[in-house]
Design a protein around this motif. Sequence first.
Motif, PDB file in Angstrom:
ATOM      1  N   LEU A  49      12.738 153.006  33.130  1.00 21.05           N
ATOM      2  CA  LEU A  49      13.334 154.232  33.945  1.00 21.05           C
ATOM      3  C   LEU A  49      14.725 154.253  33.458  1.00 21.05           C
ATOM      4  O   LEU A  49      15.491 155.277  33.275  1.00 21.05           O
ATOM      5  CB  LEU A  49      12.954 154.314  35.061  1.00 21.05           C
ATOM      6  CG  LEU A  49      13.304 155.549  35.939  1.00 21.05           C
ATOM      7  CD1 LEU A  49      12.460 156.845  35.017  1.00 21.05           C
ATOM      8  CD2 LEU A  49      12.772 155.631  37.331  1.00 21.05           C
ATOM      9  N   ALA A  50      15.533 152.982  33.753  1.00 23.54           N
ATOM     10  CA  ALA A  50      16.949 152.912  33.684  1.00 23.54           C
ATOM     11  C   ALA A  50      17.251 153.429  32.142  1.00 23.54           C
ATOM     12  O   ALA A  50      18.489 154.025  31.901  1.00 23.54           O
ATOM     13  CB  ALA A  50      17.522 151.602  33.947  1.00 23.54           C
ATOM     14  N   GLU A  51      16.620 152.655  31.209  1.00 21.98           N
ATOM     15  CA  GLU A  51      16.949 152.916  29.997  1.00 21.98           C
ATOM     16  C   GLU A  51      16.681 154.385  29.557  1.00 21.98           C
ATOM     17  O   GLU A  51      17.834 155.109  28.864  1.00 21.98           O
ATOM     18  CB  GLU A  51      16.212 152.104  28.841  1.00 21.98           C
ATOM     19  CG  GLU A  51      16.703 150.726  29.037  1.00 21.98           C
ATOM     20  CD  GLU A  51      15.615 149.854  28.199  1.00 21.98           C
ATOM     21  OE1 GLU A  51      14.535 150.121  28.141  1.00 21.98           O
ATOM     22  OE2 GLU A  51      15.779 148.771  28.084  1.00 21.98           O
ATOM     23  N   LEU A  52      15.687 155.028  29.955  1.00 24.15           N
ATOM     24  CA  LEU A  52      15.300 156.575  29.629  1.00 24.15           C
ATOM     25  C   LEU A  52      16.320 157.388  30.506  1.00 24.15           C
ATOM     26  O   LEU A  52      17.005 158.390  29.886  1.00 24.15           O
ATOM     27  CB  LEU A  52      13.944 156.936  30.215  1.00 24.15           C
ATOM     28  CG  LEU A  52      13.803 158.276  30.019  1.00 24.15           C
ATOM     29  CD1 LEU A  52      13.428 158.595  28.434  1.00 24.15           C
ATOM     30  CD2 LEU A  52      12.335 158.437  30.656  1.00 24.15           C
ATOM     31  N   GLU A  60      18.511 156.918  37.510  1.00 26.41           N
ATOM     32  CA  GLU A  60      16.834 156.653  37.802  1.00 26.41           C
ATOM     33  C   GLU A  60      16.276 157.441  38.881  1.00 26.41           C
ATOM     34  O   GLU A  60      15.322 157.692  38.720  1.00 26.41           O
ATOM     35  CB  GLU A  60      17.096 155.165  38.015  1.00 26.41           C
ATOM     36  CG  GLU A  60      17.114 154.274  36.961  1.00 26.41           C
ATOM     37  CD  GLU A  60      16.781 152.771  37.632  1.00 26.41           C
ATOM     38  OE1 GLU A  60      15.784 152.389  37.936  1.00 26.41           O
ATOM     39  OE2 GLU A  60      18.100 152.235  37.391  1.00 26.41           O
ATOM     40  N   ARG A  61      17.173 157.668  40.070  1.00 29.89           N
ATOM     41  CA  ARG A  61      16.676 158.220  41.100  1.00 29.89           C
ATOM     42  C   ARG A  61      16.200 159.622  40.875  1.00 29.89           C
ATOM     43  O   ARG A  61      15.096 160.320  41.427  1.00 29.89           O
ATOM     44  CB  ARG A  61      17.721 158.391  42.131  1.00 29.89           C
ATOM     45  CG  ARG A  61      17.357 159.023  43.454  1.00 29.89           C
ATOM     46  CD  ARG A  61      18.400 158.521  44.576  1.00 29.89           C
ATOM     47  NE  ARG A  61      17.809 159.131  45.940  1.00 29.89           N
ATOM     48  CZ  ARG A  61      18.311 160.058  46.567  1.00 29.89           C
ATOM     49  NH1 ARG A  61      19.568 160.703  46.273  1.00 29.89           N
ATOM     50  NH2 ARG A  61      17.707 160.339  47.626  1.00 29.89           N
ATOM     51  N   THR A  62      17.042 160.478  40.037  1.00 28.93           N
ATOM     52  CA  THR A  62      16.582 161.691  39.750  1.00 28.93           C
ATOM     53  C   THR A  62      15.333 161.794  38.752  1.00 28.93           C
ATOM     54  O   THR A  62      14.519 162.814  39.004  1.00 28.93           O
ATOM     55  CB  THR A  62      17.734 162.537  38.941  1.00 28.93           C
ATOM     56  OG1 THR A  62      18.991 162.637  39.709  1.00 28.93           O
ATOM     57  CG2 THR A  62      17.544 163.820  38.231  1.00 28.93           C
ATOM     58  N   LEU A  63      15.312 160.960  37.837  1.00 24.38           N
ATOM     59  CA  LEU A  63      14.049 160.897  37.071  1.00 24.38           C
ATOM     60  C   LEU A  63      12.895 160.473  37.805  1.00 24.38           C
ATOM     61  O   LEU A  63      11.939 160.889  37.612  1.00 24.38           O
ATOM     62  CB  LEU A  63      14.313 159.697  35.868  1.00 24.38           C
ATOM     63  CG  LEU A  63      15.243 160.309  34.732  1.00 24.38           C
ATOM     64  CD1 LEU A  63      15.411 159.255  33.556  1.00 24.38           C
ATOM     65  CD2 LEU A  63      14.675 161.591  34.121  1.00 24.38           C
ATOM     66  N   SER A  64      13.140 159.616  38.618  1.00 25.11           N
ATOM     67  CA  SER A  64      11.800 159.244  39.623  1.00 25.11           C
ATOM     68  C   SER A  64      11.492 160.289  40.288  1.00 25.11           C
ATOM     69  O   SER A  64      10.156 160.617  40.451  1.00 25.11           O
ATOM     70  CB  SER A  64      12.379 158.011  40.441  1.00 25.11           C
ATOM     71  OG  SER A  64      11.432 157.362  41.236  1.00 25.11           O
ATOM     72  N   ARG A  65      12.528 160.838  40.865  1.00 27.30           N
ATOM     73  CA  ARG A  65      12.107 162.183  41.668  1.00 27.30           C
ATOM     74  C   ARG A  65      11.190 163.415  40.848  1.00 27.30           C
ATOM     75  O   ARG A  65      10.282 163.957  41.264  1.00 27.30           O
ATOM     76  CB  ARG A  65      13.238 162.879  42.254  1.00 27.30           C
ATOM     77  CG  ARG A  65      12.944 164.185  43.076  1.00 27.30           C
ATOM     78  CD  ARG A  65      13.907 164.453  43.893  1.00 27.30           C
ATOM     79  NE  ARG A  65      15.626 164.777  43.216  1.00 27.30           N
ATOM     80  CZ  ARG A  65      15.660 165.640  42.250  1.00 27.30           C
ATOM     81  NH1 ARG A  65      14.886 166.659  41.868  1.00 27.30           N
ATOM     82  NH2 ARG A  65      16.758 165.530  41.406  1.00 27.30           N
ATOM     83  N   GLY A  74       4.399 158.288  39.142  1.00 26.49           N
ATOM     84  CA  GLY A  74       5.576 157.601  38.888  1.00 26.49           C
ATOM     85  C   GLY A  74       5.857 157.464  37.376  1.00 26.49           C
ATOM     86  O   GLY A  74       4.775 157.357  36.732  1.00 26.49           O
ATOM     87  N   PHE A  75       6.985 157.026  37.055  1.00 28.44           N
ATOM     88  CA  PHE A  75       7.211 156.671  35.571  1.00 28.44           C
ATOM     89  C   PHE A  75       6.456 155.643  34.985  1.00 28.44           C
ATOM     90  O   PHE A  75       6.012 155.727  33.756  1.00 28.44           O
ATOM     91  CB  PHE A  75       8.760 156.064  35.494  1.00 28.44           C
ATOM     92  CG  PHE A  75       9.065 155.665  34.069  1.00 28.44           C
ATOM     93  CD1 PHE A  75       9.276 156.671  33.224  1.00 28.44           C
ATOM     94  CD2 PHE A  75       9.364 154.209  33.777  1.00 28.44           C
ATOM     95  CE1 PHE A  75       9.644 156.070  31.745  1.00 28.44           C
ATOM     96  CE2 PHE A  75       9.431 153.729  32.602  1.00 28.44           C
ATOM     97  CZ  PHE A  75       9.712 154.883  31.674  1.00 28.44           C
ATOM     98  N   HIS A  76       5.938 154.408  35.786  1.00 29.46           N
ATOM     99  CA  HIS A  76       5.405 153.311  35.270  1.00 29.46           C
ATOM    100  C   HIS A  76       4.029 153.870  34.875  1.00 29.46           C
ATOM    101  O   HIS A  76       3.369 153.317  33.948  1.00 29.46           O
ATOM    102  CB  HIS A  76       5.312 152.273  36.175  1.00 29.46           C
ATOM    103  CG  HIS A  76       6.931 151.580  36.282  1.00 29.46           C
ATOM    104  ND1 HIS A  76       7.325 150.884  35.206  1.00 29.46           N
ATOM    105  CD2 HIS A  76       7.658 151.670  37.237  1.00 29.46           C
ATOM    106  CE1 HIS A  76       8.692 150.555  35.565  1.00 29.46           C
ATOM    107  NE2 HIS A  76       9.029 151.174  36.832  1.00 29.46           N
TER     108      HIS A  76
END
Length: 136
Positions: A49-52, A60-65, A74-76
């Motif tokens: 998620l950090a790399e994305l 990461e927080r924005t993408l996770s949300r 979730g991303f995983h």
Amino acid sequence: MPDIRRKSHLATAIEDKRGLLAHGDGVAPHRHTDGQLLYPSAGVLATTLAELGRTVGASERTLSRLFRTELGMGFHRWRSLLRVQHALVGLVEGDAVIDTATRLGWANPTSFIEAFTAIVGQTPGRYQTELRRGDR
């Protein structure tokens, strides 16, 4: 369940920033105007998620949300579903289980087999065996 007819903010961000393909349901491929099936970039399959986030210019927080609100997972989980979808295609085409696991970014074949079994309900080897039996 997300509305797959509209493009999500997440898909737009991913497409706009790096040309990585995503679809409203977060997993399915979509058809290009010439009818060719398009899949998310292989980089999305193996990334964190950090790399994305670095790739698309979001935290990461924005993408996770966004994954939670727009895709309901979730991303995983999304990445696992996407990887297994790609694995299904490869296995149908006769790719070896170990090669498939490596190509799609699993740390080892055991992790791939466990994830595949949890999602599909059978091991990748059994899946291929049943495909072969069905072709007779």
